[in-house]
Structures are given as C-alpha cells and as structure tokens.
Design a protein around this motif. Structure first.
Motif, PDB file in Angstrom:
ATOM      1  N   LEU A 220       0.847  -1.194   0.000  1.00  0.00           N
ATOM      2  CA  LEU A 220       0.000   0.000   0.000  1.00  0.00           C
ATOM      3  C   LEU A 220       0.877   1.236   0.000  1.00  0.00           C
ATOM      4  CD1 LEU A 220      -2.756  -0.915   2.626  1.00  0.00           C
ATOM      5  CD2 LEU A 220      -2.742  -1.359   0.161  1.00  0.00           C
ATOM      6  N   ASP A 221       0.608   2.121  -0.944  1.00  0.00           N
ATOM      7  CA  ASP A 221       1.364   3.371  -1.043  1.00  0.00           C
ATOM      8  C   ASP A 221       0.378   4.523  -1.217  1.00  0.00           C
ATOM      9  OD1 ASP A 221       2.894   5.311  -3.290  1.00  0.00           O
ATOM     10  OD2 ASP A 221       4.068   4.796  -1.524  1.00  0.00           O
ATOM     11  N   GLY A 222      -0.056   4.745  -2.440  1.00  0.00           N
ATOM     12  CA  GLY A 222      -0.963   5.859  -2.710  1.00  0.00           C
ATOM     13  C   GLY A 222      -2.291   5.742  -2.001  1.00  0.00           C
ATOM     14  N   VAL A 223      -2.837   4.521  -1.917  1.00  0.00           N
ATOM     15  CA  VAL A 223      -4.133   4.360  -1.278  1.00  0.00           C
ATOM     16  C   VAL A 223      -4.041   4.662   0.214  1.00  0.00           C
ATOM     17  CG1 VAL A 223      -3.828   1.874  -0.897  1.00  0.00           C
ATOM     18  CG2 VAL A 223      -6.122   2.829  -0.985  1.00  0.00           C
ATOM     19  N   LEU A 224      -2.944   4.250   0.860  1.00  0.00           N
ATOM     20  CA  LEU A 224      -2.777   4.535   2.276  1.00  0.00           C
ATOM     21  C   LEU A 224      -2.571   6.022   2.503  1.00  0.00           C
ATOM     22  CD1 LEU A 224      -2.525   3.522   5.151  1.00  0.00           C
ATOM     23  CD2 LEU A 224      -0.109   3.045   4.725  1.00  0.00           C
TER      24      LEU A 224
ATOM     25  N   GLN B 209      -4.811  -8.094  -7.188  1.00  0.00           N
ATOM     26  CA  GLN B 209      -5.995  -7.249  -7.065  1.00  0.00           C
ATOM     27  C   GLN B 209      -5.566  -5.813  -6.760  1.00  0.00           C
ATOM     28  OE1 GLN B 209      -9.623  -7.668  -7.194  1.00  0.00           O
ATOM     29  NE2 GLN B 209      -9.203  -5.482  -7.267  1.00  0.00           N
ATOM     30  N   PRO B 210      -5.833  -4.859  -7.675  1.00  0.00           N
ATOM     31  CA  PRO B 210      -5.520  -3.461  -7.373  1.00  0.00           C
ATOM     32  C   PRO B 210      -6.512  -2.873  -6.374  1.00  0.00           C
ATOM     33  CG  PRO B 210      -6.584  -3.624  -9.521  1.00  0.00           C
ATOM     34  CD  PRO B 210      -6.371  -5.032  -9.038  1.00  0.00           C
ATOM     35  N   ILE B 211      -6.050  -1.897  -5.604  1.00  0.00           N
ATOM     36  CA  ILE B 211      -6.884  -1.234  -4.604  1.00  0.00           C
ATOM     37  C   ILE B 211      -6.736   0.267  -4.762  1.00  0.00           C
ATOM     38  CG2 ILE B 211      -7.431  -1.020  -2.151  1.00  0.00           C
ATOM     39  CD1 ILE B 211      -5.933  -3.568  -1.646  1.00  0.00           C
ATOM     40  N   THR B 212      -7.823   0.987  -4.572  1.00  0.00           N
ATOM     41  CA  THR B 212      -7.793   2.442  -4.611  1.00  0.00           C
ATOM     42  C   THR B 212      -8.580   2.986  -3.429  1.00  0.00           C
ATOM     43  OG1 THR B 212      -8.181   4.380  -6.021  1.00  0.00           O
ATOM     44  CG2 THR B 212      -9.860   2.669  -6.038  1.00  0.00           C
ATOM     45  N   PHE B 213      -8.348   4.254  -3.107  1.00  0.00           N
ATOM     46  CA  PHE B 213      -9.173   4.886  -2.076  1.00  0.00           C
ATOM     47  C   PHE B 213     -10.558   5.147  -2.647  1.00  0.00           C
ATOM     48  CE2 PHE B 213     -11.035   8.771  -0.307  1.00  0.00           C
ATOM     49  CZ  PHE B 213     -11.130   8.417   1.021  1.00  0.00           C
TER      50      PHE B 213
END
Length: 332
Positions: free
Chosen positions: A30-34, A268-272
C-alpha cells in the motif's frame, strides 16, 4: 527493481499458494491508497500508525471478497484509541480495483503521543463484518482484543471465530524518497492453513490468551509441521522486503518460500474510495420526524452532515429531510 515495476506493484494484493504446504496467502503493498486514506484526516502519528496497520490488514483479508461485497473491520476499545474502522468494497466488475476507506476516533486527553501505538488500545473487541448485498444476511464475528498488535488480534479472530490458522507479518511507516515529501507506506504477508477438519474439541479451552484458540489447537500433527515450517521461513523476512519498493512481491515469495512451491495468481488493485453521498445522508435521516429534524438544524437554518471517512460536507434544507419531508417536482 525499476521505478516502473515499483509502481506496478503499489496498491495491490497478490494472492498465492504454497503447494508443498497446503497453505494460501497474500502479499500486499500500500502506497498511494494509504496516503489517500490518511490525508483525509489530521491524526497524531500514533493514531496514523494504528490506521495504517488496520488498513493493511483490511487489504490482505479483503482480497477474497466477491464482486460488490463489503468487508468491514472494527476495533472498539476503552483506551485512548476508541475506534478504528475500515471498509473494503469488492470490485464492481472483474478487473476493476477494489476500494478502501478508514476512520479512527480517539480521546486526545488520554493519548500518549510517544507510546507504542497498540498501547493506546485498551480492553475491547475486534470485529469483522461481511455484507453480501441485498437479500443476504450480513455476517459478523467478534473476538476480544489480545496480544500486542492489531495483527495479533486478527490472528486470534481467525483461530477463534473461523478456526483457520492465520499469520500476519506486517511493516508500515513514513517513507521518504529523494526529492519527495514523507508519506506512509505499508506492506505485509498473510498466511492461512486450511485444515481438512479441525481437531479442536469444543469446551476444552484453547491455549491462547484467556483460553482462546490458537493455531496449534486447530491443526493435526502433519498440518502443524507444515505450518511451523512456513512460519519459520516467514520469520526471516525484514521490514524493507515487506514494504518494498526494492523487492517485488513475486521475488519476495521466491526468497522466502522457494522450497514450498509458491504459485501466484492475478493481483488485485486497490484504490481509495468512499461511498458517501447526499442521497445516502437523506436515506439515513428518513426515519426521523420533522420535530426530530428540527433539533438537528443549525442557527443558520440548515442541517449539516460530514463524512467521517472522507471529510465530505453536506448541507440540507430541514423541510427536505425525514419521513415528513416536503416533496419537490423532482421527487418520484
């Protein structure tokens, strides 16, 4: 590892199996989402650390959520950190990113800004809730807070409520790259052993804290040997390998588990993402009478609502809210 490959693995969860051990797992970065989750708020660093750990746990656990399912993790305690809540929304379609958001509530007067983050969590419970959509009853499981970290609480939850041996190895913190400001980054590995049948006999009490179940209570002798071997290998990982960005998750699995025959699947990609909206606020207030709505009205003659997760601010005319709301031409 190049910058391009680093970016490719940021904000993803990579599922894998260890074919030689009958163990499944996930690697999360986790980088940008965190960073997006935390910049919605102005938390003290000790609270940010708890939110970062909870978000990482949510990403690792949530990867199994089916399309449009919702996973929620909650910690409620008597300590300075009163509440930590996260939501993970499964993709709306195959190939789409999952969405995640997080929120924390704390008592600033009780908070020790220089203490270990988990020391700010008192007695309470760890809960997992799964919403499978309309027509399906939601699932909820709760266990007491135990151990010395949120990940230890999650391990106890899976042993006690699901009888699935589970191990987390997590790392998170502020990361400073040359020419860039400090930002939060997190990475971790989750292992789960799926026993064919639990040998635990109910009523005998587990070997964990307070008599709760632990992994060794659930596994047979052969399964226990596989589990211990995988955990010994995971113990050799260091923080930089977990967080990256110099080691790709696939390379990490080979480094740790090459003798266990690791097999990887689609990441699995994750976004805010937040699901709040004016319509949802109206719906939540639809159970109130006009008199009740009047008690919520400000001196300026409006009703306001703020989303605790993303900070969105909403304003409404009182007569448009509640079950006695005046209909407008646009209403059905």
């Amino acid at each position: 590892m190049t910058l391009g490959s680093q970016i490719a693995w940021d904000d993803t969860v990579l599922p894998f199996t260890l074919d030689a051990s009958d163990i499944r797992g996930r690697v999360a970065r986790l980088d940008g989402v965190l960073d997006a989750v935390l910049k919605q708020h102005d938390y003290p660093p000790v609270i940010e650390a708890l939110v970062a750990e909870m978000a990482l746990l949510t990403a690792l656990i949530g990867q199994t959520m089916k399309l449009e399912w919702k996973l929620s993790l909650q910690v409620r305690s008597s300590g300075a950190a009163r509440l930590i809540a996260t939501d993970y929304y499964g993709p709306t379609e195959d190939g789409e990113p999952a969405r995640m958001r997080a929120y924390a509530g704390y008592d600033a007067d009780l908070l020790d800004a220089h203490a270990d983050p988990f020391s700010q969590v008192g007695d309470g419970y760890f809960a997992i809730l799964i919403d499978q959509g309309s027509g399906m009853a939601p699932y909820q499981g709760i266990t007491p807070l135990t151990g010395t970290s949120l990940s230890a609480c999650a391990e106890t939850y899976f042993a006690q409520s699901e009888q699935i041996p589970t191990r987390f190895s997590l790392s998170f913190g502020l990361n400073q790259n040359a020419g860039q400001g400090a930002r939060w980054r997190a990475g971790g590995v989750m292992l789960q052993h799926m026993p064919k049948a639990s040998p635990f006999a109910s009523g005998e009490g587990g070997s964990g804290e307070g008599g709760l179940l632990a992994a060794e209570d659930i596994l047979t002798d052969d399964e226990g040997e596989n589990w211990r071997r995988a955990n010994v290998l995971l113990d050799t990982v260091d923080d930089l390998e977990l967080i990256g960005p110099s080691v790709a998750p696939t390379d990490l699995l080979v480094r740790l588990f090459h003798e266990e025959a690791p097999r990887v699947y689609d990441a699995q990609p994750i976004t805010f993402g937040c699901t709040c909206s004016a319509d949802r606020v109206r719906q939540s207030l639809s159970i109130y009478s006009a008199k009740d709505i009047g008690t919520m009205t400000t001196d300026d003659g409006i009703v306001t609502a703020d989303c605790q997760f993303c900070g969105a601010h909403y304003e409404f005319q009182p007569d448009t809210l509640g079950f006695e709301a005046e209909k407008t031409d646009g209403d059905a």
